[in-house]
Design a protein around this motif. Sequence first.
Motif, PDB file in Angstrom:
ATOM      1  N   LYS A  69       0.834  -1.164  -0.083  1.00  0.00           N
ATOM      2  CA  LYS A  69      -0.175  -0.033  -0.020  1.00  0.00           C
ATOM      3  C   LYS A  69       0.763   1.271  -0.118  1.00  0.00           C
ATOM      4  N   ARG A  70       0.523   2.278  -1.006  1.00  0.00           N
ATOM      5  CA  ARG A  70       1.432   3.402  -1.034  1.00  0.00           C
ATOM      6  C   ARG A  70       1.537   4.232   0.268  1.00  0.00           C
ATOM      7  N   GLU A  71       0.444   4.337   1.153  1.00  0.00           N
ATOM      8  CA  GLU A  71       0.226   5.058   2.136  1.00  0.00           C
ATOM      9  C   GLU A  71       1.390   4.389   3.363  1.00  0.00           C
ATOM     10  N   THR A  72       1.439   3.306   3.318  1.00  0.00           N
ATOM     11  CA  THR A  72       2.084   2.513   4.197  1.00  0.00           C
ATOM     12  C   THR A  72       3.655   2.532   3.843  1.00  0.00           C
ATOM     13  N   ALA A  73       4.016   2.468   2.647  1.00  0.00           N
ATOM     14  CA  ALA A  73       5.245   2.592   2.047  1.00  0.00           C
ATOM     15  C   ALA A  73       5.600   4.245   2.602  1.00  0.00           C
ATOM     16  N   ASP A  74       4.933   5.339   2.455  1.00  0.00           N
ATOM     17  CA  ASP A  74       5.173   6.529   2.950  1.00  0.00           C
ATOM     18  C   ASP A  74       5.273   6.690   4.402  1.00  0.00           C
ATOM     19  N   GLU A  75       4.531   5.946   5.124  1.00  0.00           N
ATOM     20  CA  GLU A  75       4.802   5.967   6.516  1.00  0.00           C
ATOM     21  C   GLU A  75       6.146   5.316   6.917  1.00  0.00           C
ATOM     22  N   LEU A  76       6.530   4.301   6.477  1.00  0.00           N
ATOM     23  CA  LEU A  76       7.734   3.760   6.735  1.00  0.00           C
ATOM     24  C   LEU A  76       9.026   4.676   6.265  1.00  0.00           C
ATOM     25  N   PHE A  77       8.920   5.309   5.111  1.00  0.00           N
ATOM     26  CA  PHE A  77       9.843   6.316   4.651  1.00  0.00           C
ATOM     27  C   PHE A  77       9.968   7.280   5.604  1.00  0.00           C
ATOM     28  N   ALA A  78       8.667   7.764   6.137  1.00  0.00           N
ATOM     29  CA  ALA A  78       8.862   8.992   7.076  1.00  0.00           C
ATOM     30  C   ALA A  78       9.512   8.611   8.473  1.00  0.00           C
ATOM     31  N   LYS A  79       9.353   7.333   8.678  1.00  0.00           N
ATOM     32  CA  LYS A  79       9.803   7.254  10.077  1.00  0.00           C
ATOM     33  C   LYS A  79      11.387   6.503   9.758  1.00  0.00           C
ATOM     34  N   HIS A  80      11.799   5.939   8.877  1.00  0.00           N
ATOM     35  CA  HIS A  80      13.112   5.568   8.544  1.00  0.00           C
ATOM     36  C   HIS A  80      13.523   6.120   6.960  1.00  0.00           C
ATOM     37  N   PRO A  81      13.906   7.383   6.989  1.00  0.00           N
ATOM     38  CA  PRO A  81      14.298   8.017   5.723  1.00  0.00           C
ATOM     39  C   PRO A  81      15.438   7.475   4.973  1.00  0.00           C
ATOM     40  N   THR A  82      16.216   6.835   5.518  1.00  0.00           N
ATOM     41  CA  THR A  82      17.417   6.535   4.940  1.00  0.00           C
ATOM     42  C   THR A  82      17.579   5.006   5.156  1.00  0.00           C
ATOM     43  N   CYS A  83      18.296   4.705   4.277  1.00  0.00           N
ATOM     44  CA  CYS A  83      18.861   2.949   4.544  1.00  0.00           C
ATOM     45  C   CYS A  83      19.989   2.656   3.473  1.00  0.00           C
ATOM     46  N   ASP A  84      20.980   1.948   4.132  1.00  0.00           N
ATOM     47  CA  ASP A  84      21.916   1.566   3.059  1.00  0.00           C
ATOM     48  C   ASP A  84      21.766   0.244   2.468  1.00  0.00           C
ATOM     49  N   VAL A  85      21.021  -0.570   2.838  1.00  0.00           N
ATOM     50  CA  VAL A  85      20.674  -1.938   2.303  1.00  0.00           C
ATOM     51  C   VAL A  85      19.068  -2.107   2.251  1.00  0.00           C
ATOM     52  N   LEU A  86      18.460  -2.136   0.865  1.00  0.00           N
ATOM     53  CA  LEU A  86      17.254  -2.455   0.935  1.00  0.00           C
ATOM     54  C   LEU A  86      16.831  -3.792   0.289  1.00  0.00           C
ATOM     55  N   ILE A  87      16.120  -4.543   0.793  1.00  0.00           N
ATOM     56  CA  ILE A  87      15.870  -5.874   0.473  1.00  0.00           C
ATOM     57  C   ILE A  87      14.299  -6.077   0.267  1.00  0.00           C
ATOM     58  N   ASN A  88      13.943  -6.282  -0.987  1.00  0.00           N
ATOM     59  CA  ASN A  88      12.494  -6.349  -1.537  1.00  0.00           C
ATOM     60  C   ASN A  88      12.216  -7.764  -1.483  1.00  0.00           C
ATOM     61  N   ASN A  89      11.619  -8.181  -0.257  1.00  0.00           N
ATOM     62  CA  ASN A  89      11.538  -9.358   0.081  1.00  0.00           C
ATOM     63  C   ASN A  89       9.819  -9.759   0.126  1.00  0.00           C
ATOM     64  N   LEU A  90       8.910  -9.000   0.000  1.00  0.00           N
ATOM     65  CA  LEU A  90       7.482  -9.011   0.391  1.00  0.00           C
ATOM     66  C   LEU A  90       7.084  -9.800  -0.889  1.00  0.00           C
ATOM     67  N   GLY A  91       6.242 -10.576  -0.692  1.00  0.00           N
ATOM     68  CA  GLY A  91       5.787 -11.450  -1.674  1.00  0.00           C
ATOM     69  C   GLY A  91       4.725 -12.313  -1.413  1.00  0.00           C
ATOM     70  N   ILE A  92       4.065 -12.999  -2.347  1.00  0.00           N
ATOM     71  CA  ILE A  92       3.058 -13.954  -2.024  1.00  0.00           C
ATOM     72  C   ILE A  92       2.883 -14.960  -3.060  1.00  0.00           C
ATOM     73  N   TYR A  93       2.529 -16.011  -2.719  1.00  0.00           N
ATOM     74  CA  TYR A  93       2.524 -17.258  -3.933  1.00  0.00           C
ATOM     75  C   TYR A  93       1.105 -18.101  -3.860  1.00  0.00           C
ATOM     76  N   ALA A  94       0.565 -18.807  -4.783  1.00  0.00           N
ATOM     77  CA  ALA A  94      -0.506 -19.669  -4.598  1.00  0.00           C
ATOM     78  C   ALA A  94      -0.420 -20.558  -5.842  1.00  0.00           C
ATOM     79  N   TRP A  95      -1.173 -21.716  -5.771  1.00  0.00           N
ATOM     80  CA  TRP A  95      -1.058 -22.564  -7.134  1.00  0.00           C
ATOM     81  C   TRP A  95      -2.638 -22.276  -7.386  1.00  0.00           C
ATOM     82  N   LYS A  96      -2.684 -21.984  -8.807  1.00  0.00           N
ATOM     83  CA  LYS A  96      -4.306 -21.673  -9.289  1.00  0.00           C
ATOM     84  C   LYS A  96      -3.883 -21.642 -10.888  1.00  0.00           C
TER      85      LYS A  96
END
Length: 264
Positions: A69-96
Amino acid sequence: MKIDLTGKTAIISGSSAGIGLAAAKALALSGANVVINGRKEDTVSAGVSAIKALAGDVRVEGFVGDLSKRETADELFAKHPTCDVLINNLGIYAWKDFFESSEEEWDEFVSVNVTSGIRLSRLYMPKMIENGWGRVIFVSSESGINVPADMIFYGTTKTAQLALARGLAKRAAGTGVTVNSVLPGPTLSDGVVSMIEGSISGTDQKVKDAADAFVKANRPSSIIQRTATVEEVANMIAYVASPLSSATTGAALRVEGGIVDTIC
């Protein structure tokens, strides 16, 4: 060879369990301060406690929210505005089956697996480039290359991550910021364990044995002929996140046991 991330800050999306939590632990043990993320307060708190028990000399913080969600990402950025390592691990999976999947399900898969990484990279990479150092890692999948017929929407989003990471690596050329993908194969994560426990309920079969049997039956090209552990995947992530990997960028690094039957 010693991986040293002392003084670096890492943000890992979708990291209250599984590969994400294992990666957070590996980075914390290498000296990084970490911010872990999940959708539930109890699992995030448990993850923070687990990391602190392993690496009490680093700063460990939790962030609860759905980063698709965009608003949640913005909230994260407001609380933690800098980082050195970003790991984009968020994910879902399903068999269909492809023809049984709805447009709403496709929208969700794209939002969670792809757009979340786009959004976080747009937020955090400019400061990394300004600072002249940074690591962005997308946790993709061997399914991004070897797209399963029964998980087409999952495989499609994982292929998109590979393209995104490669493009961002080129965009960051010469800046000291690297962007890579890590491609796990079948991995004994919490979600997989829960799924297997349900399938073997009422039998005396062990989860690990059932998982390995699944690999042999459904991924027969696997060279290791077993599931990987979350720690094995996290080891690759920790290396790519470190200063030692400075000549590796735009790469798709496999931790899938040799399932994808190509040399490169």
